[in-house]
Enzyme design. Structure first.
Site, mmCIF file in Angstrom:
data_model
loop_
_atom_site.group_PDB
_atom_site.id
_atom_site.type_symbol
_atom_site.label_atom_id
_atom_site.label_comp_id
_atom_site.label_asym_id
_atom_site.label_seq_id
_atom_site.Cartn_x
_atom_site.Cartn_y
_atom_site.Cartn_z
ATOM 1 N N TYR A 39 0.732 -1.146 0.095
ATOM 2 C CA TYR A 39 0.029 0.092 -0.136
ATOM 3 C C TYR A 39 0.870 1.200 -0.021
ATOM 4 O O TYR A 39 1.992 1.267 0.746
ATOM 5 C CB TYR A 39 -0.895 0.011 1.145
ATOM 6 C CG TYR A 39 -2.378 0.084 1.154
ATOM 7 C CD1 TYR A 39 -3.028 -0.941 0.207
ATOM 8 C CD2 TYR A 39 -3.187 0.669 1.758
ATOM 9 C CE1 TYR A 39 -4.129 -0.845 0.117
ATOM 10 C CE2 TYR A 39 -4.468 0.636 1.691
ATOM 11 C CZ TYR A 39 -5.104 -0.152 0.739
ATOM 12 O OH TYR A 39 -6.615 -0.139 0.529
ATOM 13 N N GLY A 81 -6.400 -1.643 6.861
ATOM 14 C CA GLY A 81 -7.237 -2.045 7.971
ATOM 15 C C GLY A 81 -6.783 -3.291 8.991
ATOM 16 O O GLY A 81 -6.110 -4.001 8.479
ATOM 17 N N ALA A 82 -6.913 -3.291 10.389
ATOM 18 C CA ALA A 82 -6.400 -4.275 11.116
ATOM 19 C C ALA A 82 -6.894 -5.557 10.892
ATOM 20 O O ALA A 82 -6.321 -6.882 10.900
ATOM 21 C CB ALA A 82 -6.781 -4.016 12.822
ATOM 22 N N ASP A 83 -8.322 -5.687 10.519
ATOM 23 C CA ASP A 83 -8.734 -6.809 10.099
ATOM 24 C C ASP A 83 -8.281 -7.485 8.713
ATOM 25 O O ASP A 83 -8.028 -8.580 8.457
ATOM 26 C CB ASP A 83 -10.504 -6.771 9.662
ATOM 27 C CG ASP A 83 -10.923 -5.646 8.912
ATOM 28 O OD1 ASP A 83 -10.023 -4.839 8.691
ATOM 29 O OD2 ASP A 83 -11.850 -5.728 8.576
ATOM 30 N N ARG A 84 -7.930 -6.521 7.648
ATOM 31 C CA ARG A 84 -7.284 -7.043 6.630
ATOM 32 C C ARG A 84 -5.970 -7.610 6.819
ATOM 33 O O ARG A 84 -5.363 -8.562 6.184
ATOM 34 C CB ARG A 84 -7.257 -5.853 5.596
ATOM 35 C CG ARG A 84 -8.712 -5.430 5.231
ATOM 36 C CD ARG A 84 -8.836 -4.060 4.599
ATOM 37 N NE ARG A 84 -8.512 -4.596 2.857
ATOM 38 C CZ ARG A 84 -8.409 -3.855 1.829
ATOM 39 N NH1 ARG A 84 -8.462 -2.425 2.041
ATOM 40 N NH2 ARG A 84 -8.385 -4.335 0.802
ATOM 41 N N THR A 94 -19.291 -5.379 6.827
ATOM 42 C CA THR A 94 -19.976 -4.160 6.699
ATOM 43 C C THR A 94 -19.635 -3.564 5.021
ATOM 44 O O THR A 94 -20.409 -3.121 4.278
ATOM 45 C CB THR A 94 -19.565 -2.949 7.512
ATOM 46 O OG1 THR A 94 -19.846 -3.390 8.954
ATOM 47 C CG2 THR A 94 -20.223 -1.917 7.379
#
Length: 220
Positions: free
Chosen positions: A60, A67-70, A92
């Protein structure tokens, strides 16, 4: 209410034998939950950022924006499913995370989530009511509810298959495609692109990042 219940349930006890990993994608709430966790656990949580997984190269332009989840999804996918890979997370937002054959996080795609789209549609169209997202008996709906179910589900399936195909062509890869998130089990069976479902992929990633953090210098 969740934060209040967390603090009330703790009753000021320190649970030092446990640890906590915090993966927040809502920056204004991060410090609040970090402090609540510190009070409950007696120690600060491990907050997931790009710096939490230094072994995962992130391409990136701004790694800190991932994002932390990614990040957790990418870590878990490499360990559990191999590479190259594409992770499709139905939350979401519907996110696509792309991992190269060398194990680099290349970036991805973010689109409105299936439920997000359904809720907006129902809210904006006065004659449409709430409905369950599932595959109708026929693609051509015989009622408004069936028509909505067909449009949302098969629209999501078509989106996934088309985006995965474009990513694979652009990156010149033959990826394993892993689905996770709340609607993965509903959508994946109808997709030609999705090969595996891993319902707890994000949680596995958080655990893996925490375990590896214990072996890094400066970590307890």
């Amino acid at each position: 209410w969740t934060l209040g219940a967390l603090l009330r349930g703790a009753r000021k006890r320190v649970v030092s034998e446990h640890a906590c990993v915090l993966a927040s994608v809502v920056p204004p709430q991060t410090s609040i939950f970090a402090e609540a966790t510190r009070q409950v656990m007696g120690k600060a949580p491990l907050e997931i950022t790009a710096a939490s997984a230094p072994w995962l190269p992130i391409d990136y332009r701004d790694p800190g924006a991932v994002g932390a989840d990614r990040i957790a999804n990418a870590v878990a996918t490499i360990e559990r499913h191999g590479k190259p890979a594409i992770v499709v997370d139905f939350g979401t937002a519907t996110t696509f995370d792309v991992i190269s054959r060398e194990g680099r996080y290349l970036g991805g795609v973010i689109s409105p989530g299936v439920l997000t789209g359904a809720e907006n549609l129902v809210r904006r169209a006065a004659r449409l009511g709430a409905f369950e997202i599932k595959a109708p008996e026929h693609v051509v709906g015989r009622s408004t509810e069936e028509s909505l179910q067909s449009g949302l589900l098969y629209g999501a399936v078509g989106q996934v298959d088309a985006i995965v195909r474009r990513i694979a062509a652009e990156a010149r890869m033959r990826p394993v495609v892993v689905a996770t998130g709340g609607l993965a089990k509903a959508i994946a069976p109808h997709s030609k692109a999705i090969q595996k479902i891993d319902a707890h992929l994000t949680l596995h990633g958080l655990r893996m990042i925490h375990e590896r953090s214990l072996t890094r210098p400066g970590r307890a």
